[in-house]
Design a protein around this motif. Structure first.
Motif, mmCIF file in Angstrom:
data_model
loop_
_atom_site.group_PDB
_atom_site.id
_atom_site.type_symbol
_atom_site.label_atom_id
_atom_site.label_comp_id
_atom_site.label_asym_id
_atom_site.label_seq_id
_atom_site.Cartn_x
_atom_site.Cartn_y
_atom_site.Cartn_z
ATOM 1 N N LYS A 34 48.677 43.898 50.519
ATOM 2 C CA LYS A 34 48.047 44.796 49.558
ATOM 3 C C LYS A 34 48.200 44.209 48.164
ATOM 4 N N ASP A 60 39.413 41.242 48.185
ATOM 5 C CA ASP A 60 39.100 40.872 46.811
ATOM 6 C C ASP A 60 38.543 39.467 46.745
ATOM 7 N N ILE A 103 41.421 41.968 39.878
ATOM 8 C CA ILE A 103 41.554 42.322 41.288
ATOM 9 C C ILE A 103 41.169 43.781 41.471
ATOM 10 N N VAL A 104 40.067 44.029 42.154
ATOM 11 C CA VAL A 104 39.599 45.410 42.295
ATOM 12 C C VAL A 104 39.786 45.966 43.689
ATOM 13 N N ALA A 105 39.837 45.091 44.686
ATOM 14 C CA ALA A 105 39.928 45.593 46.059
ATOM 15 C C ALA A 105 41.388 45.781 46.452
ATOM 16 N N PRO A 106 41.645 46.698 47.394
ATOM 17 C CA PRO A 106 43.040 46.965 47.769
ATOM 18 C C PRO A 106 43.721 45.832 48.524
ATOM 19 N N ILE A 107 42.987 45.069 49.316
ATOM 20 C CA ILE A 107 43.624 44.018 50.099
ATOM 21 C C ILE A 107 43.164 42.650 49.619
ATOM 22 N N ASN A 160 45.251 42.056 36.828
ATOM 23 C CA ASN A 160 45.017 43.451 37.204
ATOM 24 C C ASN A 160 43.611 43.923 36.854
ATOM 25 N N ASP A 161 43.016 43.276 35.844
ATOM 26 C CA ASP A 161 41.629 43.622 35.518
ATOM 27 C C ASP A 161 40.668 43.029 36.526
ATOM 28 N N HIS A 166 48.321 45.393 45.188
ATOM 29 C CA HIS A 166 49.214 45.961 44.166
ATOM 30 C C HIS A 166 50.683 45.707 44.454
#
Lengths: 263, 294
Positions: free
Chosen positions: B150, B115, B107-111, B104-105, B152
């Protein structure tokens, strides 16, 4: 589902995701400009209605949209209320609070209403943009129009870190609730603990994120959605796509109405 | 890109992909976190760094691509002494990919594809090249079907894989994984380990370093094991020699792998000529069956 996640997921899965970012940006900003320029309440309501309908139709859903619209409204209403007491000369309503006489004026009231409609129309333009377009793509397009790199990078980081804050807040809040932190009499203390631990933990998270980004040579660039498209031809063939023509027509009509001032 | 091509020759020559000499580091200038670490990673090695929580594993890993600057000591990557200018750092970060513990730290992009594209895009590669690399990285660990998902919404195991793909897209020579299976359920961790294994098979020249406190995993997987205790590497060598050393294991607050413990038990009780020590439960069962029939 978290608020942030639903918001972010609209931007990548709505019905308008295939339309080029530049078009959406252009449409939203032009309409915003008209909303700022026009004096006609009819036009403002038209803009508010159209933009909101498009956004809701694109996949946001009316319930969630109205909920989001309430957020700016809570800031707007009090200030507009105050305006009604400050401007104008024709009293509408007079009353006294603790020995102070307050008079509501017609002019102020009208100005407030107009301002309110204008703000809502403007907000609906921006809502349209941010709910149908991923932030990375908006920044990518704005960069093409010579927006300074640092602004883009900062905006993205701020955007990302808001979510880090929200996540931290949620998990800390749950931990506190689990230990009965918000029972009567303890609220203020729990809230202050929440805020302070949120700060510490968010800093920690932000540092981890920074390291992970640095490890991948992050230099301020966020990949836009175009890297996911298999065929590049699709987005390049039409210089004037039907959607763009529609948008231009709509804005042109608005502009004519605004300049003519007939309504 | 020409710089990378030149470096290619050095890489082929250097047997030692990573060399760390007498590394000292402290976060607060009071307490040493690393106390003179010496380490060597050879081409094609599957190396594991084991140690309990707080033994300094992650701190050591962060040094490998220049995220932390040592107070004393040297790091040599592919025969080049690590320096800390911006250009040199970019170069070394292309070569050494770190997959962090918490996806989670990372992966910054939504898709997902967005990323994975982050590294290549920031290296300034062309759109075509970026797309190619994203595709290859995703296929290399068999998550091509996650491309448009996605981030998340993914499961923890899938997120780990996306994080690995994000690093693979940089095409590193040295892949560093920090606690790759912590927090994963048994099936996901099995799956991830297989992924890492097939990755090693596909790229003979890649060095893989895994930091973990999971001795069971290490014993089965690694070619070489290093034990870290309070900022020092206390023993390194073949898995059997290192993890079978009771004194080292105990003092490092680790546990001997179960297979090894059982095997040592039978070895003392029954076997006269035990041969090669078993590394997995299956191998252990074979040894036991053999002995029972005798």
């Amino acid at each position: 589902m978290h608020l942030d996640h639903t918001l972010e997921s609209y931007t990548v899965s709505n019905k308008l995701v295939k339309i080029r970012t530049g078009e959406k940006l252009f449409f939203s900003l032009c309409t915003l400009f008209i909303a700022v320029y026009t004096q006609s309440p009819f036009l403002l309501l038209l803009i508010l209605f159209t933009m909101s309908s498009i956004t809701i139709w694109s996949g946001v859903g009316i319930k969630h949209y109205l909920k989001l619209l309430m957020i700016p409204l809570t800031f707007l209403l009090p200030s507009l209320f105050v305006l009604a007491f400050l401007r104008g000369s024709e009293p509408v309503l007079t009353f006294s609070v603790i020995g102070m006489h307050l008079t509501m004026m017609r002019e102020g009231l009208e100005l407030g209403a107009l301002l309110m409609m204008r703000s809502m129309a403007g907000i609906s333009c921006l809502f349209f943009l941010i709910m149908t377009t991923p932030i990375a793509d908006i920044l990518d397009t704005m960069r093409k129009f010579r927006m300074p790199e640092i602004v883009g990078e900062l905006s993205f980081m701020v955007y990302k870190l808001i979510f880090v804050l929200i996540d931290e807040m949620e998990s800390t809040k749950i931990a506190q609730d689990a230990r009965l932190g918000y029972l009567r009499g303890k609220r203020i203390k729990s809230l202050s603990l929440l805020l302070s631990s949120m700060l510490v933990r968010s800093l920690e998270k932000a540092r981890n994120m920074e390291r992970a980004l640095e490890a991948r040579c992050y230099a301020g660039k966020m990949p836009s959605l175009k890297f996911g498209r298999e065929d590049e031809s699709e987005s390049k063939v039409h210089v004037m796509s039907p959607s763009l023509i529609l948008m231009i027509l709509f804005d042109a009509c608005l502009l004519v109405l605004a300049v003519e001032g007939g309504v | 890109m020409s710089g990378y091509k030149d470096g290619e020759d050095i890489k082929r020559d250097a047997e030692k992909m990573v060399e760390v000499q007498d590394l000292w580091f402290s976060y607060d200038k009071k307490k040493w976190v690393l106390k003179g670490v010496d380490m060597e990673l050879k081409r094609g090695d599957k190396t594991a760094l084991v140690g309990c929580n707080g033994s300094g594993k992650t701190t050591l890993l962060l040094h490998l691509n220049g995220l932390l600057i040592p107070d004393k000591g040297y790091i040599t990557i592919l025969g080049n002494l690590l320096s800390y200018t911006k250009k040199a750092l970019t170069e070394v970060r292309k070569r050494v990919g770190i997959v962090f513990q918490n996806p989670n730290d990372q992966i910054v992009a939504p898709i997902v594809f967005q990323d994975v594209a982050l590294g290549p895009v920031n290296l300034g590669l062309s759109e075509g090249e970026v797309k190619k690399r994203v595709k290859r990285a995703l296929n290399e660990i068999n998550i091509g079907d996650l491309r448009d998902r996605k981030a998340h919404e993914l499961s923890e195991g899938e997120k780990k894989k996306v994080a690995i793909a994000g690093v693979l897209a940089m095409e590193p020579d040295i892949l560093v994984l920090d606690e790759p299976i912590s927090g994963l359920d048994p099936e996901s961790s099995e799956d991830l380990l297989n992924t890492i294994d097939s990755l090693c098979e596909q790229n003979d020249n890649m060095v893989v370093l895994v930091a973990t406190h999971d001795v069971e995993l290490v014993y089965e997987w690694a070619d070489k094991v290093m034990v870290m205790r309070e900022g020092e590497i206390v023993k390194s060598g073949k898995p059997y020699d290192v993890l079978g050393d009771e004194a080292v294991i105990k003092s490092s607050r680790l546990a001997m792998p179960r297979v090894l413990r059982i095997y040592k038990g039978i070895e003392m009780a029954a076997c006269e000529n035990p041969g090669v020590p078993p590394r997995s439960v299956e191998e252990l069962l074979k040894v036991m069956k053999g002995n029972l029939w005798q």
